[in-house]
Design a protein around this motif. Sequence first.
Motif, PDB file in Angstrom:
ATOM      1  N   MET A   1      61.139  56.113  38.954  1.00 25.97           N
ATOM      2  CA  MET A   1      59.699  55.932  38.997  1.00 25.97           C
ATOM      3  C   MET A   1      59.083  56.793  37.899  1.00 25.97           C
ATOM      4  N   ARG A   2      58.123  56.236  37.197  1.00 30.66           N
ATOM      5  CA  ARG A   2      57.477  56.996  36.130  1.00 30.66           C
ATOM      6  C   ARG A   2      56.132  57.519  36.596  1.00 30.66           C
ATOM      7  N   ASP A   3      55.668  58.541  35.940  1.00 33.34           N
ATOM      8  CA  ASP A   3      54.362  59.104  36.261  1.00 33.34           C
ATOM      9  C   ASP A   3      53.267  58.253  35.623  1.00 33.34           C
ATOM     10  N   LEU A   4      52.173  58.103  36.323  1.00 35.55           N
ATOM     11  CA  LEU A   4      51.025  57.408  35.757  1.00 35.55           C
ATOM     12  C   LEU A   4      50.191  58.388  34.946  1.00 35.55           C
ATOM     13  N   SER A   5      49.664  57.931  33.829  1.00 34.06           N
ATOM     14  CA  SER A   5      48.753  58.767  33.057  1.00 34.06           C
ATOM     15  C   SER A   5      47.425  58.851  33.802  1.00 34.06           C
ATOM     16  N   ARG A   6      46.589  59.753  33.390  1.00 33.43           N
ATOM     17  CA  ARG A   6      45.269  59.869  34.018  1.00 33.43           C
ATOM     18  C   ARG A   6      44.482  58.571  33.883  1.00 33.43           C
ATOM     19  N   LEU A   7      44.596  57.940  32.731  1.00 35.03           N
ATOM     20  CA  LEU A   7      43.889  56.685  32.506  1.00 35.03           C
ATOM     21  C   LEU A   7      44.399  55.597  33.453  1.00 35.03           C
ATOM     22  N   GLU A   8      45.711  55.494  33.586  1.00 32.73           N
ATOM     23  CA  GLU A   8      46.285  54.517  34.517  1.00 32.73           C
ATOM     24  C   GLU A   8      45.875  54.827  35.951  1.00 32.73           C
ATOM     25  N   LEU A   9      45.898  56.088  36.308  1.00 39.55           N
ATOM     26  CA  LEU A   9      45.519  56.487  37.666  1.00 39.55           C
ATOM     27  C   LEU A   9      44.059  56.134  37.957  1.00 39.55           C
ATOM     28  N   ALA A  10      43.195  56.335  36.973  1.00 39.01           N
ATOM     29  CA  ALA A  10      41.787  55.983  37.160  1.00 39.01           C
ATOM     30  C   ALA A  10      41.630  54.478  37.386  1.00 39.01           C
ATOM     31  N   GLY A  11      42.285  53.688  36.572  1.00 34.04           N
ATOM     32  CA  GLY A  11      42.210  52.234  36.735  1.00 34.04           C
ATOM     33  C   GLY A  11      42.799  51.769  38.051  1.00 34.04           C
ATOM     34  N   GLU A  12      43.922  52.352  38.433  1.00 34.96           N
ATOM     35  CA  GLU A  12      44.557  51.989  39.700  1.00 34.96           C
ATOM     36  C   GLU A  12      43.701  52.409  40.894  1.00 34.96           C
ATOM     37  N   SER A  13      42.988  53.507  40.772  1.00 34.14           N
ATOM     38  CA  SER A  13      42.116  53.957  41.857  1.00 34.14           C
ATOM     39  C   SER A  13      41.001  52.956  42.099  1.00 34.14           C
ATOM     40  N   VAL A  14      40.378  52.486  41.027  1.00 33.85           N
ATOM     41  CA  VAL A  14      39.313  51.496  41.171  1.00 33.85           C
ATOM     42  C   VAL A  14      39.900  50.193  41.717  1.00 33.85           C
ATOM     43  N   ARG A  15      41.053  49.783  41.200  1.00 31.46           N
ATOM     44  CA  ARG A  15      41.695  48.546  41.653  1.00 31.46           C
ATOM     45  C   ARG A  15      42.035  48.619  43.137  1.00 31.46           C
ATOM     46  N   ALA A  16      42.571  49.740  43.581  1.00 31.01           N
ATOM     47  CA  ALA A  16      42.937  49.899  44.988  1.00 31.01           C
ATOM     48  C   ALA A  16      41.709  49.858  45.887  1.00 31.01           C
ATOM     49  N   CYS A  17      40.630  50.458  45.448  1.00 31.62           N
ATOM     50  CA  CYS A  17      39.388  50.432  46.220  1.00 31.62           C
ATOM     51  C   CYS A  17      38.872  49.003  46.334  1.00 31.62           C
ATOM     52  N   LEU A  18      38.858  48.279  45.222  1.00 28.60           N
ATOM     53  CA  LEU A  18      38.419  46.887  45.246  1.00 28.60           C
ATOM     54  C   LEU A  18      39.287  46.047  46.176  1.00 28.60           C
ATOM     55  N   GLU A  19      40.582  46.267  46.100  1.00 23.34           N
ATOM     56  CA  GLU A  19      41.510  45.517  46.947  1.00 23.34           C
ATOM     57  C   GLU A  19      41.253  45.794  48.429  1.00 23.34           C
ATOM     58  N   ALA A  20      41.060  47.046  48.772  1.00 19.02           N
ATOM     59  CA  ALA A  20      40.796  47.407  50.170  1.00 19.02           C
ATOM     60  C   ALA A  20      39.486  46.797  50.653  1.00 19.02           C
ATOM     61  N   LEU A  21      38.468  46.827  49.806  1.00 17.77           N
ATOM     62  CA  LEU A  21      37.184  46.242  50.180  1.00 17.77           C
ATOM     63  C   LEU A  21      37.293  44.725  50.323  1.00 17.77           C
ATOM     64  N   ALA A  22      38.064  44.085  49.454  1.00 15.10           N
ATOM     65  CA  ALA A  22      38.226  42.631  49.520  1.00 15.10           C
ATOM     66  C   ALA A  22      38.911  42.207  50.809  1.00 15.10           C
ATOM     67  N   VAL A  23      39.812  43.038  51.307  1.00 14.20           N
ATOM     68  CA  VAL A  23      40.497  42.728  52.566  1.00 14.20           C
ATOM     69  C   VAL A  23      39.568  43.011  53.752  1.00 14.20           C
TER      70      VAL A  23
END
Length: 104
Positions: A1-23
């Motif tokens: 498993m590789r580490d996510l960069s801060r930029l990737e983590l920021a994008g994934e955080s927004v994506r995860a929030c959107l996904e949770a809200l969509a469900v």
Amino acid sequence: MRDLSRLELAGESVRACLEALAVAAPDWVRQTLDVPVLDRRYGQRVHEWRLPSSQAARIELANVYGRDGFALLTAVYDAASPSWLARLPAAGGAAGGAAAELRA
């Protein structure tokens, strides 16, 4: 498993929030958010596509993630939104985490 960069983590955080809200609240998401635009940005996990190579493009992408996260939390915490949305773990921490990551 590789580490996510801060930029990737920021994008994934927004994506995860959107996904949770969509469900949890699909009708609210459709009525409140610009779904086509957000789906183009966050439809895929960030690590599934190449991040921009130039520093300027990375900074712009970080700004986009920050604006999207801020707009998302503004909508979630709006008085017209169901109050239980703000209590979802992803909404209370994920997009807020994106802002924290970008400030670090």
